[in-house]
Scaffold this motif. Structure first.
Motif, PDB file in Angstrom:
ATOM      1  N   GLN A 188      -4.516  54.177 -19.927  1.00  0.00           N
ATOM      2  CA  GLN A 188      -6.032  54.270 -19.876  1.00  0.00           C
ATOM      3  C   GLN A 188      -6.456  54.304 -18.478  1.00  0.00           C
ATOM      4  O   GLN A 188      -5.653  53.666 -17.731  1.00  0.00           O
ATOM      5  CB  GLN A 188      -6.815  52.904 -20.330  1.00  0.00           C
ATOM      6  CG  GLN A 188      -6.536  52.872 -21.826  1.00  0.00           C
ATOM      7  CD  GLN A 188      -7.284  53.848 -22.725  1.00  0.00           C
ATOM      8  OE1 GLN A 188      -8.355  54.136 -22.373  1.00  0.00           O
ATOM      9  NE2 GLN A 188      -6.788  54.087 -23.785  1.00  0.00           N
ATOM     10  N   PHE A 230       2.399  51.149 -30.032  1.00  0.00           N
ATOM     11  CA  PHE A 230       0.955  51.528 -30.366  1.00  0.00           C
ATOM     12  C   PHE A 230       0.093  50.572 -29.160  1.00  0.00           C
ATOM     13  O   PHE A 230      -0.577  51.252 -28.496  1.00  0.00           O
ATOM     14  CB  PHE A 230       0.259  51.547 -31.488  1.00  0.00           C
ATOM     15  CG  PHE A 230      -0.965  52.012 -31.519  1.00  0.00           C
ATOM     16  CD1 PHE A 230      -1.582  53.069 -31.294  1.00  0.00           C
ATOM     17  CD2 PHE A 230      -1.666  50.737 -31.837  1.00  0.00           C
ATOM     18  CE1 PHE A 230      -3.039  53.080 -31.568  1.00  0.00           C
ATOM     19  CE2 PHE A 230      -3.223  50.900 -31.792  1.00  0.00           C
ATOM     20  CZ  PHE A 230      -4.084  52.087 -31.743  1.00  0.00           C
ATOM     21  N   ASP A 241      -8.419  55.091 -32.504  1.00  0.00           N
ATOM     22  CA  ASP A 241      -7.467  55.024 -31.619  1.00  0.00           C
ATOM     23  C   ASP A 241      -6.038  55.363 -31.931  1.00  0.00           C
ATOM     24  O   ASP A 241      -5.320  55.202 -32.746  1.00  0.00           O
ATOM     25  CB  ASP A 241      -7.585  53.527 -31.146  1.00  0.00           C
ATOM     26  CG  ASP A 241      -8.669  52.952 -30.513  1.00  0.00           C
ATOM     27  OD1 ASP A 241      -9.317  53.627 -29.710  1.00  0.00           O
ATOM     28  OD2 ASP A 241      -8.561  51.673 -30.411  1.00  0.00           O
ATOM     29  N   VAL A 242      -5.509  56.438 -31.275  1.00  0.00           N
ATOM     30  CA  VAL A 242      -4.341  57.263 -31.507  1.00  0.00           C
ATOM     31  C   VAL A 242      -3.541  57.360 -30.169  1.00  0.00           C
ATOM     32  O   VAL A 242      -4.071  57.651 -29.233  1.00  0.00           O
ATOM     33  CB  VAL A 242      -4.663  58.509 -32.159  1.00  0.00           C
ATOM     34  CG1 VAL A 242      -3.217  59.351 -32.565  1.00  0.00           C
ATOM     35  CG2 VAL A 242      -5.417  58.400 -33.259  1.00  0.00           C
ATOM     36  N   HIS A 258      -1.324  52.272 -25.920  1.00  0.00           N
ATOM     37  CA  HIS A 258      -2.592  52.669 -25.665  1.00  0.00           C
ATOM     38  C   HIS A 258      -3.337  52.134 -24.600  1.00  0.00           C
ATOM     39  O   HIS A 258      -4.289  52.589 -23.973  1.00  0.00           O
ATOM     40  CB  HIS A 258      -3.176  52.260 -27.150  1.00  0.00           C
ATOM     41  CG  HIS A 258      -4.663  53.076 -27.175  1.00  0.00           C
ATOM     42  ND1 HIS A 258      -5.844  52.293 -26.885  1.00  0.00           N
ATOM     43  CD2 HIS A 258      -4.942  54.309 -27.805  1.00  0.00           C
ATOM     44  CE1 HIS A 258      -6.789  53.177 -27.247  1.00  0.00           C
ATOM     45  NE2 HIS A 258      -6.317  54.492 -27.608  1.00  0.00           N
ATOM     46  N   PHE A 277      -5.998  58.437 -27.304  1.00  0.00           N
ATOM     47  CA  PHE A 277      -7.299  59.038 -28.067  1.00  0.00           C
ATOM     48  C   PHE A 277      -8.016  57.549 -28.086  1.00  0.00           C
ATOM     49  O   PHE A 277      -7.447  56.709 -28.747  1.00  0.00           O
ATOM     50  CB  PHE A 277      -7.028  59.638 -29.187  1.00  0.00           C
ATOM     51  CG  PHE A 277      -6.441  61.089 -28.929  1.00  0.00           C
ATOM     52  CD1 PHE A 277      -6.995  62.416 -28.809  1.00  0.00           C
ATOM     53  CD2 PHE A 277      -4.941  61.169 -28.981  1.00  0.00           C
ATOM     54  CE1 PHE A 277      -6.282  63.383 -28.518  1.00  0.00           C
ATOM     55  CE2 PHE A 277      -4.225  62.182 -28.595  1.00  0.00           C
ATOM     56  CZ  PHE A 277      -4.843  63.431 -28.617  1.00  0.00           C
ATOM     57  N   SER A 278      -9.236  57.601 -27.916  1.00  0.00           N
ATOM     58  CA  SER A 278     -10.352  56.552 -28.079  1.00  0.00           C
ATOM     59  C   SER A 278     -11.760  57.201 -28.255  1.00  0.00           C
ATOM     60  O   SER A 278     -11.975  57.967 -27.513  1.00  0.00           O
ATOM     61  CB  SER A 278     -10.198  55.649 -26.982  1.00  0.00           C
ATOM     62  OG  SER A 278      -9.039  55.270 -26.486  1.00  0.00           O
TER      63      SER A 278
END
Lengths: 84, 283
Positions: A41, A33, B229-230, A37, B257-258
């Protein structure tokens, strides 16, 4: 980043970026994760993001009158700033 | 030039070419002077430059930056000789169908997607841009769903909306969304602020599918979610009419996701899946 650390990071990313086969998807871990994550971005320094885009044509027209400038309109199917 | 000589505006013309208000009228006034003006039947997408009174300076739908730069220089010269004076146009009675607002007491979540690998190597400049592209969208969470999250639950409506409209490959253009019947299986659980889940999506024909695992961190403070956050990671297959050219076979697609903090103007853009029918998106 030091080359050694960079290689470790690249190795970690590759493992995170390679999900197991569709028959046996592996659950994501906290480490996966954290890496994923941050990797998924957008780059805030991309050139097109440095442009002060407005998203309302009328607000743009009002500003254009005030500043005596023409309007440049990027009109797409799907919002240019929100879909791809 | 865009930073200094023009007022740059980005829009999804699927809204403006239809909306019944001053914004729509001004857009159609400009587009009508160009080659694409079938406002009901087909797209009017492209780059436009116009004077602040609405006189078209150029229309172009070519992505070559050098060509566009030449047209912009010419447009500035034309604009300088414009005689027509302009007055600011104010928005009166915005068409509600095309001006949706985020749900009251809800959340706006930024969504990004990326194909992790699988494309054949290319030296083609344009293909490379698409291959490395990151898809963007916003995910809207309703007020009642926000309350449920604060209570430690992931409501079914949120789960369905999240996967139907956001577990898509939008890295090369507008993707097809998933129909309710294409959710083969879906589960999400929130335990001590950690979200775990899995999903399988597949069309009836089997020509498009996504099977993914989820992991996320959801934090709350008082009555508000302060962190959402995913990440989803899985194998995607297939494409839509406007997303042709994916990697062959099944390829790894990640979606993140955020929470949006309002610092980016793109935070104000409605979700792609809500276009023209926000009630359907939010149900």
């Amino acid at each position: 980043m030091l080359p050694f650390l960079s290689a470790i990071y690249a190795g970690l990313l590759l493992s995170v970026f390679s999900p197991a086969s569709s028959q046996d998807p592996q659950p994501l871990t906290r480490d996966d994760f954290d890496l994923l994550h941050s990797a998924v971005q957008p780059d805030a320094s991309e050139l097109w993001r440095q442009i002060p885009w407005g998203i309302s044509l009328l607000e743009g027209q009002q500003r254009a009158v005030e500043e005596g400038k023409p309007i440049f309109l990027w009109a797409m199917d799907g919002h240019p700033l929100g879909c791809t | 030039m865009l930073q200094t000589d023009f007022v740059p505006v980005a829009i999804d013309q699927a809204y403006q070419r239809r909306q019944k208000d001053r914004e729509g009228e001004f857009y159609r006034e400009i587009a009508l002077q160009g080659p694409r003006h079938d406002f009901e039947g087909s797209t009017t997408q492209g780059f436009y430059a116009a004077t602040n009174s609405g006189t078209l300076l150029f229309y172009n739908n070519n992505r070559d930056p050098d060509k566009l730069a030449d047209l912009m220089v010419e447009a500035l010269e034309k604009a300088a000789s414009e005689k027509k004076s302009a007055v600011p146009i104010s928005m009166e009675a915005p068409d509600p169908q095309y001006n949706p607002e985020p749900p009251e007491a809800g959340l706006v979540v930024r969504v990004h997607s990326k194909i992790l690998h699988g494309y054949p190597e290319t030296k083609d400049r344009w293909k490379k841009i698409f291959q490395e592209g990151i898809g963007r969208d916003n995910f809207w969470i309703t007020g009642p769903e926000h309350e449920e999250l604060v209570s430690g639950r992931v409501p079914a409506t949120l789960q369905r909306r999240m996967v139907r409209f956001h577990f898509v490959d939008n890295t090369r253009g507008e993707p097809p969304m998933w129909e309710p019947g294409e959710i083969v299986s879906l589960s999400m659980e929130l335990n001590d602020g950690i979200l775990n889940g899995e999903v399988e999506l597949r069309t009836a024909k089997g020509d498009r599918s996504y099977s993914a695992q989820l992991y996320g961190v959801v934090e709350t403070k008082g009555e508000k979610v302060t962190r959402f956050d995913v990440v989803a990671r899985g194998l995607f297959e297939g494409h839509g009419e406007y997303t042709k050219g994916p990697p062959p076979g099944k390829f790894p697609l990640a979606i993140s996701f955020s929470l949006a903090d309002g610092s980016d103007i793109a935070d104000r853009i409605p979700p792609q899946g809500s276009r023209g029918w926000v009630e359907n998106y939010l149900q």
